[in-house]
Write an enzyme that holds these catalytic residues in place. Structure first.
Site, PDB file in Angstrom:
ATOM      1  N   GLU A 178      48.333  41.417  97.822  1.00  0.00           N
ATOM      2  CA  GLU A 178      49.269  40.354  98.201  1.00  0.00           C
ATOM      3  C   GLU A 178      50.389  40.283  97.187  1.00  0.00           C
ATOM      4  O   GLU A 178      50.139  40.309  95.975  1.00  0.00           O
ATOM      5  CB  GLU A 178      48.595  38.963  98.227  1.00  0.00           C
ATOM      6  CG  GLU A 178      47.647  38.741  99.360  1.00  0.00           C
ATOM      7  CD  GLU A 178      47.028  37.345  99.357  1.00  0.00           C
ATOM      8  OE1 GLU A 178      47.645  36.401  98.817  1.00  0.00           O
ATOM      9  OE2 GLU A 178      45.913  37.207  99.884  1.00  0.00           O
TER      10      GLU A 178
ATOM     11  N   GLU B 161      40.242  36.252  96.131  1.00  0.00           N
ATOM     12  CA  GLU B 161      40.544  35.263  95.092  1.00  0.00           C
ATOM     13  C   GLU B 161      39.423  34.267  94.815  1.00  0.00           C
ATOM     14  O   GLU B 161      39.596  33.044  94.978  1.00  0.00           O
ATOM     15  CB  GLU B 161      41.827  34.510  95.448  1.00  0.00           C
ATOM     16  CG  GLU B 161      43.039  35.405  95.588  1.00  0.00           C
ATOM     17  CD  GLU B 161      44.354  34.634  95.746  1.00  0.00           C
ATOM     18  OE1 GLU B 161      44.317  33.399  95.847  1.00  0.00           O
ATOM     19  OE2 GLU B 161      45.419  35.273  95.749  1.00  0.00           O
TER      20      GLU B 161
HETATM   21  C1  FCB Z   1      47.209  33.407  97.919  1.00  0.00           C
HETATM   22  C2  FCB Z   1      46.279  33.365  99.110  1.00  0.00           C
HETATM   23  C3  FCB Z   1      46.983  33.533 100.422  1.00  0.00           C
HETATM   24  C4  FCB Z   1      48.321  32.821 100.466  1.00  0.00           C
HETATM   25  C5  FCB Z   1      49.144  33.137  99.248  1.00  0.00           C
HETATM   26  C6  FCB Z   1      50.504  32.487  99.232  1.00  0.00           C
HETATM   27  O1  FCB Z   1      46.613  32.738  96.844  1.00  0.00           O
HETATM   28  O2  FCB Z   1      45.316  34.380  99.002  1.00  0.00           O
HETATM   29  O3  FCB Z   1      46.119  33.112 101.435  1.00  0.00           O
HETATM   30  O4  FCB Z   1      48.117  31.471 100.632  1.00  0.00           O
HETATM   31  O5  FCB Z   1      48.442  32.770  98.099  1.00  0.00           O
END
Ligand code: FCB
Length: 466
Positions: free
Chosen positions: A373, A169
């Site tokens: 994620e 990110e």
């Molecule tokens: C993302 C991050 C991760 C976590 C999630 C909830 O942006 O990559 O580390 O904090 O959000």
């Protein structure tokens, strides 16, 4: 509530879980680990809710065996974790700290012994503080240091790990860390944060090359994405959504997949020959408002082919115009959907929309996609009987996995899905207040308690395999 049985994914689809080093490891001062920008940021008054820090976090650095056992029980095929740069190079440069690499080697071997493929991310926000003192990602030099570090990690582990992720990110690092100041390193530079964007991308490209020369076969980058919805069909709100889409969704993907920056004109940066969005895309010497930090040849480095695109998805964004602002949009609430404990709207269809958008936007240039994620926070509590009834998480995951399947059925090449997160952890500025885990962690005792969603995910994986 979850619905009927989930549709079947293609054979070979990877089911996994994700974590990151700073959020779980603790052991902040052990085995020669250097300080990271997040250690420093946590000490800034008011930066983290209740003044919490990650010095201990989930104590994973000592309890990793137990955590690997949990993953084995879960039946995941892969584990995405991150390597802490300050463990490998305490000051961000120089020879490897062997003890730091030893930890990741033990973890890797334990995972492999359990049939779990390790998927490391090299940078999940924990820059060595020593490099921050020299400008952090605003300094071009940091990109070269990142490649050195990538080479050191791969020299130890490339023989056992096929797929590596460079950055996590970079949008969040740029926007929250350098433009708005509510993440480490806490700079509020607004559009002057753009060099941090470019240097991360350059770091990705240089690291990708270093990984490959150390024998890594597959390299990916992870971005987070939010479909950008205009708050109304007014021209101004449509323009706001366009600007947000550029800033959040395109800035860190177009250069990698298309070899050119997107149109940055909504931010007052001209496009044209030799400028972002212009023919050739590669910016030459900066004119007024130009991008002086982009050098000839950088975009070729950044655009070297990747083997995967990591997609983090949590929610869409709804934007209205914010006239005369440096960032010409503002986020609006998205009514009509359930919300997570964080207040984020639960919109599974946004994930299908996003995957279709990526396919349409990048076409043949889109590599295989991994959902690196996806998950939600909830106000999880352990009952007297030792149960954590997290129905809302089960429903969130069920809905989003179906959304991925829809995109797969429509022809998007998605190869894997990783739940954020294996276990509750240090959620950045929220400290320990947002619980995202499939496993509940009591941070006073370090007791791990699998939640109902853990059993649900385990059964789902077993059913997909069976
Ligand atoms: C993302 C991050 C991760 C976590 C999630 C909830 O942006 O990559 O580390 O904090 O959000």
């Amino acid at each position: 509530m979850s619905g009927p049985a989930l549709p079947r994914f293609p054979g070979g689809f990877t089911w996994g879980v994700s974590t990151s080093a700073f959020q779980i490891e603790g052991a902040a001062h052990e085995d020669g680990r250097g300080e990271s920008i997040w250690d420093v940021f946590c000490r800034k008054p008011g930066a983290i809710r209740d003044g919490q820090n990650a010095d201990v976090a989930d104590d994973h650095y000592h309890r990793w065996r137990e955590d690997v056992e949990l993953m084995a029980r879960l039946g995941v095929g892969a584990y995405r974790f991150s390597i802490a740069w300050p463990r490998v190079q305490p000051t961000g440069r120089g020879p490897a700290n062997a003890a730091g690499l030893d930890f990741y080697e033990r973890l890797t071997d334990a995972l492999l012994a359990r049939g779990i493929t390790p998927v490391p991310t090299l940078y999940h926000w924990d820059l060595p503080q020593a490099l921050q003192s020299e400008g952090g990602w605003l300094a071009r030099e940091t990109a070269a240091r990142f490649a050195d570090y990538a080479g050191l990690a791969a020299a130890r582990l490339a023989d056992r790990i096929p797929l590596w992720i460079t950055l996590n990110e970079p949008f969040v690092v740029t926007a929250y860390g350098y433009a708005l100041g509510f993440h480490a390193p806490g700079a509020s530079l607004m559009m002057d944060a753009l060099p941090a964007a470019h240097h991360q991308l350059l770091g990705h490209g240089l690291a990708a090359a270093a990984l490959r020369s150390a024998g890594v076969s597959q390299v990916a980058i992870t971005n987070n994405y939010s479909p950008a919805w205009p708050a109304s069909d007014s021209e101004a709100d449509m323009a706001a959504a366009y600007a947000y889409d550029v800033w959040h969704n395109r800035l860190f993907t177009d250069p990698v997949l298309l070899g050119a920056y997107p149109d940055l004109s909504p931010f007052g940066i001209p496009s044209g020959p030799g400028k972002p969005g212009g023919p050739g895309g590669d910016a030459g010497p900066a004119g007024p408002g130009g991008l002086a930090w982009i050098r000839d040849g950088d975009l070729a480095v950044i655009a070297a082919p990747v083997d995967g695109l990591g997609v983090n998805y949590y929610r869409p964004a709804r934007l209205s115009a914010l006239p005369d602002a440096l960032l010409p949009f503002q986020m609006e609430p998205i009514p009509g959907y359930p919300r997570t404990a964080f207040g984020w709207p639960v919109v599974p269809a946004g994930l299908t929309e996003l995957l279709m958008l990526l396919k349409e936007r990048y076409g043949a240039a889109l590599p295989p996609v991994y959902i690196t994620e996806n998950g939600c926070s909830a106000d999880d509590r352990v009952s007297a009987g030792g149960v954590v009834a997290d129905e809302t998480r089960i429903s969130y995951l069920d809905g989003h996995i179906r959304a991925v399947h829809e995109a797969v059925a429509a022809g998007v090449d998605v190869r894997g899905y990783f739940v954020w997160s294996l276990m509750d952890n240090f959620e950045w500025t929220e400290g320990f207040h947002q619980r995202f885990g499939l496993v509940h962690v009591d941070f006073a005792t370090q007791r791990r308690t699998p939640k109902d969603s853990f059993g649900w995910y385990r059964n789902m994986i077993a059913a997909q395999r069976g």
